[in-house]
Structure formats: C-alpha cells, structure tokens
Design a protein around this motif. Sequence first.
Motif, mmCIF file in Angstrom:
data_model
loop_
_atom_site.group_PDB
_atom_site.id
_atom_site.type_symbol
_atom_site.label_atom_id
_atom_site.label_comp_id
_atom_site.label_asym_id
_atom_site.label_seq_id
_atom_site.Cartn_x
_atom_site.Cartn_y
_atom_site.Cartn_z
ATOM 1 N N LEU A 82 38.975 38.925 38.288
ATOM 2 C CA LEU A 82 38.676 39.450 39.034
ATOM 3 C C LEU A 82 38.461 39.211 40.559
ATOM 4 O O LEU A 82 38.510 40.237 41.187
ATOM 5 N N ARG A 83 38.584 38.233 40.768
ATOM 6 C CA ARG A 83 38.451 37.372 42.837
ATOM 7 C C ARG A 83 40.198 38.017 43.005
ATOM 8 O O ARG A 83 39.984 38.659 44.331
ATOM 9 N N SER A 141 32.295 41.923 41.764
ATOM 10 C CA SER A 141 33.037 42.950 40.995
ATOM 11 C C SER A 141 32.365 43.853 41.137
ATOM 12 O O SER A 141 31.109 43.916 40.343
ATOM 13 N N THR A 145 41.310 42.877 42.919
ATOM 14 C CA THR A 145 39.219 43.647 42.898
ATOM 15 C C THR A 145 39.851 44.493 42.778
ATOM 16 O O THR A 145 39.212 45.713 42.654
#
Lengths: 340, 346
Positions: free
Chosen positions: A229-230, A258, A233
């Motif tokens: 998720l990092r 997120s 994005t």
Amino acid sequence: MDSATPARPRKLVPVVALAAAAALTLAGCSSSSGGKKAEERAASGASAGKATTPRMKVALVTHAAPGDTFWDTVRKGAEAAAQKDNIELVYSHDPIAGNQANLVQNGIDQKVDGIAVTLAKPDALKAVLAKAQRAGIPVVGLNSGMSDWKRLGLLEFFGQDEAVAGEAFGNRLNTDGAKKVACVIHEQGNVGLTQRCDGLKKTFKGTTEILYVNGTDMPSVQSTITAKLRQDTAIDHVVTLGAPFAFTAAKSVSEAGSKAKVATFDLNKELVKAVQAGTITFAVDQQPYLQGYLAVDGLWLYKNNGNYSGGGEQAVLTGPAFVDKTNVAKVAEYAAKGTR
Amino acid sequence: MSTAQLAPLKDGRTRERALAVRWLARPEVGVFLGAAAVFVFFLIAAPTLRDGGSMATVLYQSSTIGIMALPVALLMIGGEFDLSSGVAVISSALTASMLSYQLTMNVWTGVIVALIVSLAVGAFNGWMVVRTGLPSFLVTLGTFLILQGVNLAVTKLVTGNVASDDISDMDGFDQARTVFASSFDVGGVEIKITVVWWIVFAALATWILLRTKYGNWIFAVGGNKESARAVGVPVNFTKITLFMAVGFGAWFIGMHNLFSFNTVQSGEGVGQELIYIAAAVIGGCLLTGGSGSAIGPVFGAFMFGMVQQGIVYAGWNPDWFKAFLGVMLLGAVLINLWIQRTATRR
C-alpha cells in the motif's frame, strides 16, 4: 519431573496466587459484558434428533493448515451432520499435498463407509482417489476442486464455484466504483484461491494486482500488505481471500495511512461485527458450515437412500452469498456461534 | 544394572561391561526401543492399524521422511547441518518438471538436470561453509530462503501459475514413475517402492559409515576438525560431499513427489527440514557432531510416520498432532540420553 529437594516457601507462591485469583473471581470481579457468558446467552445451538440408521464411519480429509477459523467451521458442520446421522467422523488434515493423499489412504485402510475430501491439489490426489473407488468407497468433494471433481470420479461436490464467486466480486467492485485492487493470496499453489483472483480480474474494470503473502504467519501478512500500500498509493481496495486476513489488511491500511477499503471472501464471527461497524465493506460467504454438513449428509443419503446430491452431474453450490450492511444483522446471530 | 564382570583386557585399564549394557550404549538401540514402544502403543490404541494395508501406509509415510533423514544424519555426524533440505526437495522436483515440460523433452532429461542442480546446491552449501568458516546454520538458512523464493518466483515466471504443469503424458514418465513412485504387491498388500529404496539407502549408509575410509572421515571431521586435518583427513572434501549427499536425497524425494503426484506445488517443503533433523536427532545423532548411526534415523523416521498416521487411525482429534509429536521427540531424546548415561557409566 520433580526434583528431590524439599519444598521451599518459594514453591507456595503460585499456589497462593492461584487461590487469590480464584477468590477475586468469586468476589465479583467478573465482567458484566462480553465473555463466555454472553456467548452462552446468544447461543442456543441448532440441535436435532438422531437417525436410527446403522452406524457408519466417514473420513473427512482437508488441506487445512492447523488453527484456521474457516476450517473449524467446516468441521463444526461436518460434526453436526455426523451426530445427527449416527456417523463416526474421522477428521484429518494436512496442507502438504502428499500428506493429504496419505491421509486419504489412511481412510481407505480403515475401511470407512465414505470419504469427503477437499481437492485444492487435485493431481496429487488422483491416484489415491482411484484406489478409494476400487475399494468401493463412495467419495464426495467439498470446498475446492469445482473443476476437477468429476474428472476424478467423485460422486458429489459441495462448494462455491470460485470463478463465479470471483466474477460476482468483480462486478460488486465495479458498482462500488473501485479503480485499482490488490488481491491477496495467502496460500501458494491453491487452485481455488487463484481462480478467485482470476475471476475478479475478468469482470473488474480497473487494474488488479496479485499479492502473495505467507498465510501461516500473520505479522508477515500485515507487513507485506502495508509495504504494498505504501509502494502503490493508487490502490483503493484490498481484497483478501479469508476472513482473518481481512482484519490484518484493515490494520495494514491504517498503518500505511492509505484510503483503501477492505473487502473479503469468507466470513467469521468477528468479521460480521466488522461489517456492522463498517471497517470491512462487504464479504462473500461460501458457507463453510454448509459444506461440511452437506458433504457428510450427502454420503449418508447415498448410503441409506441411494441419493445423488446434485444429481451426480452438477455441484451443489454453497455460495456466493454476499454479506454487507443491508443483511448483516440476520447473519450476526449465527456468526456469534461460530457456525456462519 | 547388572554388575559388570571384572575381566583381564588387552590393555588392562578398563573393565569389560556386561553385553546388555554394551549393547544399550549404542545410539541406535535407544531409538529402537522408543520406536517399538510407540508402535505397540498405537497397535493397542488403533485396531485398524493391525491391518497390512495400514502398516504399508505407515511405512510409506516413514520412507518419505527416512530417505532424507539418512543423508541429513550423515551430515550431522560430520558436524554440520542443513536447513535448506526441505525446500531443496521441491526445487529439485520443480526443476525436473518445468525443464521437461517447457522444452518438451523426455522427462529423464529433466530428472538428470534436476540431479545436477540438487548436487550443485549441496556443493554450494558445503563450499560456503568450508570457505567462510561460517556456521552451517547461517549458510543453509540463507540457501533455504533463496530456494523458497526461487521456487515460487521461477515457477510463476515460467508457467504463469504457482504449480508446475502436469507431465504425466510425456515420454519417459512411466519409466521414471516405475523407478521413483511405483508400488508392488506383497501378499495382497501394496508396498510403495520408496520403502525398498529406503532400506537400500539405509544399508548403503551403514556400510559407508562403518566399513569405509570415508565413513571414518565423517566421524573424524564431526568429532574434531583440527585433529582430523592434522592426521590427514580431507576435511573440506568430506564436508562438501556430505552436503552433496543431502542434495542427492533431496533430488530423490523430489523425483518421488513429482512422479507420484504429476504436478508440484511451489510453496511446499517449508518446515520439512526440521522434521528430517528431528528424525536424525531421535535416531541418536548429536547436534554437536561426531556421533550417531545410519540405522538410528531409520527408526526415528519410522516413529514420525507412525505417529503421523497412528493419530488418525486411532480416531483422535488431529489438533493434538503437533503437540504429541513434540512430546514424543523430547521423550525419545531423554530416553536416549538416559540410556547413554546409564550404559556408559563405569
């Protein structure tokens, strides 16, 4: 092994602590909400009479890893049917394909009256299932192996068509306006899980990313999803393939800061609460309790009345059943008992 | 304990101990008694186990552990151990399967290439250990992780799936299956070929260990590397070849998996290495090296297979399986220790 030294006062400490704990419990330090008592209040379980048919023995062999909530629900269903049908149920499981084949062989050796088996790794079980047929033991499939059960000569199959479920899931994501999805696979090599993500990919109009995690190690699942998720994005929905992983994904979402929503395949008691609370948007339930129950019951019907569930042609579908805000209340009361 | 007879000996410095005591002092005897105890226990607990077919299943399960436990035990006697052996099995099977399928070759090509790859992985492990002097624990932990990742990534890359393709309709498959994964009938009971191979390899390992110069080298390098080097034992050669023997075992079991199940799941094999090591340890191999036997791990593996299947035959709740296995492992090790101590006491 006790040492031969005489007891010292130090040995009394745990005893005293235990006594104190017991005294405190009795002295009304009990919780007024939740806990076992609440569970007991909620549950007046489904119970029924018992069949008078002759005692029979059924082996249920799954590819479950130890300690998986989903498989515990399957087992509960199977046990309920076994109790009702006067069946002795032998439950065994092993995620390693070769070992699962061996456990089926174990059932054949025990001369059981029926075998219910999951076909997550169908080719590995081909030889041993042929052996079961030669021994005249009826075999039914459940949960995984929708596309293989007939090829392997099974009588009946109870489960969810994973591809269909995946497609339904994809359509639902379209309605929810998703653009980019991470599909988290927690068990490498499981055909069914792969089919779910493929089905989703087929109908989902946005982009689908497959993410592999080690399902037997939750902390690593969390960090893997967080990292994903990092790194990307743009992901707005995380799709997990099992209820316990949905919570982990929800943790990862907040950890990564997120905005992604979490939706999942499969259901358990806590997940229902999460759907009620809105942390998980929706779940697709394949009703594991029903799979275990029907597989055992199907064998009983075949043995005692010559019935083919599904007519011997089609699988008996147990899903996909969507659970979201609109219908979650009804599901919740059964989920509280760990049977949905 | 029987009283030991005082008898004049060749050098007169030690007492001759009673035969039973001397016999008990052998590392494999403790495990034999343990295996017999577990065996009798399950025979009583599980009536369905008394059947010949059930016994064949137990032996088969044991053989798939046992064939690997042998080279792992030899390596441990040589003072090293290998954490990558579990996933190496799957690597080997994947190599053979994918190579044959992708190049559409006779499966024997894949089998041979897989053997070379497995031996190379073993040689790499051994070479790293002797060149760097790092503990084998660290080196093979690295190899374990590399192989685990490579298994998945390469399989996904080549086949687009996480399992290898079915090769059961290709040339040479049936021949190879006869060698690695067939079964034959003995008095109405189907015995898997791996059981025979297991016995053959156990005999071979015993012979190497007790009757050859190389066997002495194994004990020497495991006991004391520097002294061994001083008396002219080729320490590096011995260690590297021992790691390669583990590679050979991984190849053999990998081929068995491939030819009995037609496809290979890339994520499997993790955790098996500990089972092999446990079987060797139950079989009386010390973690410190220099002591052990080849027949001990045979009984160790048999114990594992026995418990794994016995719990199911007995109709017990399988939730307890791992706990039971752990208790059995500790029990076996303790019994071993106790027997060793009482038997070697002067």
